[in-house]
Design an enzyme around this catalytic site. Sequence first.
Site, PDB file in Angstrom:
ATOM      1  N   SER A 196       0.816  -1.205   0.066  1.00  0.00           N
ATOM      2  CA  SER A 196      -0.029  -0.022  -0.063  1.00  0.00           C
ATOM      3  C   SER A 196       0.938   1.212  -0.041  1.00  0.00           C
ATOM      4  O   SER A 196       2.360   1.110  -0.028  1.00  0.00           O
ATOM      5  CB  SER A 196      -0.880   0.014   1.314  1.00  0.00           C
ATOM      6  OG  SER A 196      -0.028  -0.091   2.499  1.00  0.00           O
ATOM      7  N   GLU A 228       5.934  -4.537   8.138  1.00  0.00           N
ATOM      8  CA  GLU A 228       6.889  -3.592   7.648  1.00  0.00           C
ATOM      9  C   GLU A 228       8.013  -4.153   6.938  1.00  0.00           C
ATOM     10  O   GLU A 228       9.214  -4.008   6.844  1.00  0.00           O
ATOM     11  CB  GLU A 228       7.707  -2.973   8.921  1.00  0.00           C
ATOM     12  CG  GLU A 228       6.703  -2.543  10.077  1.00  0.00           C
ATOM     13  CD  GLU A 228       6.069  -1.186   9.518  1.00  0.00           C
ATOM     14  OE1 GLU A 228       6.347  -0.735   8.581  1.00  0.00           O
ATOM     15  OE2 GLU A 228       5.505  -0.547  10.234  1.00  0.00           O
ATOM     16  N   CYS A 283      -2.134  10.662  -4.905  1.00  0.00           N
ATOM     17  CA  CYS A 283      -2.067  10.289  -6.332  1.00  0.00           C
ATOM     18  C   CYS A 283      -0.781  10.853  -6.657  1.00  0.00           C
ATOM     19  O   CYS A 283      -0.210  11.817  -6.198  1.00  0.00           O
ATOM     20  CB  CYS A 283      -3.379  10.673  -7.100  1.00  0.00           C
ATOM     21  SG  CYS A 283      -3.249  12.484  -7.528  1.00  0.00           S
ATOM     22  N   GLY A 331      -4.688   0.594   6.973  1.00  0.00           N
ATOM     23  CA  GLY A 331      -5.224  -0.793   6.884  1.00  0.00           C
ATOM     24  C   GLY A 331      -4.384  -2.012   6.766  1.00  0.00           C
ATOM     25  O   GLY A 331      -4.743  -3.028   6.896  1.00  0.00           O
TER      26      GLY A 331
HETATM   27 ZN   LIG Z   1      -4.952  13.640  -5.730  1.00  0.00          ZN
END
Ligand SMILES: [Zn+2]
Length: 192
Positions: free
Chosen positions: A9, A88, A182, A14
């Site tokens: 991720s 990790e 993003c 999460g």
């Molecule tokens: Zn963005």
Amino acid sequence: MAQLYFYYSSMNAGKSTHLLQSSYNYQERGLATAIYTAKIDDRFAKGKVTSRLGIDADAFLFDDEINLFKDVEHKNQVEKLDCVLIDEAQFLSTEQVKQLTDIVDLLHIPVLAYGIRTDFLGETFSGSAALLAWADKLVELKTICHCGRKANFVIRHDENGKAVQAGKQVEVGGNERYEPLCRAHFKQLVWQ
Ligand SMILES: [Zn+2]
């Protein structure tokens, strides 16, 4: 067939919850798991994987020195293991990821590794690069940018809320805050 899974991720969101749920699923069926997490600093003698939802589990610590294959082989002789979970995992060395493939291929124990794909400058971690190359299954745990697009990146804010554009990959005990972004928003702030 045992397999090596890499759950990755852009930041912690999460990740630990998923790991703890997976471990619980094994234990619920009377199967044994071993959880490892990185020894990033010396503040904690014992390891723990903690979810933001408030659940946790004890974990063995790994550092640069440990041979994970030998360690799991030994533990598996004492008590048969059905699954090994690594939190990790971005901090693993390339050699240690090879050891994980040996746990799968020689001991036939599935390994679930959880890690962050890139650091706050957009560079891959050693462990994540090797896992992306060698894992049998890649599973993306998605996080979302403030604009609603998928967040592939993470940014580190300093104490004044400014994006950090240089520095060490691991900051221990600082007041930094991380935020998933993003690619487009990451580029605006870090690669400008
Ligand atoms: Zn963005």
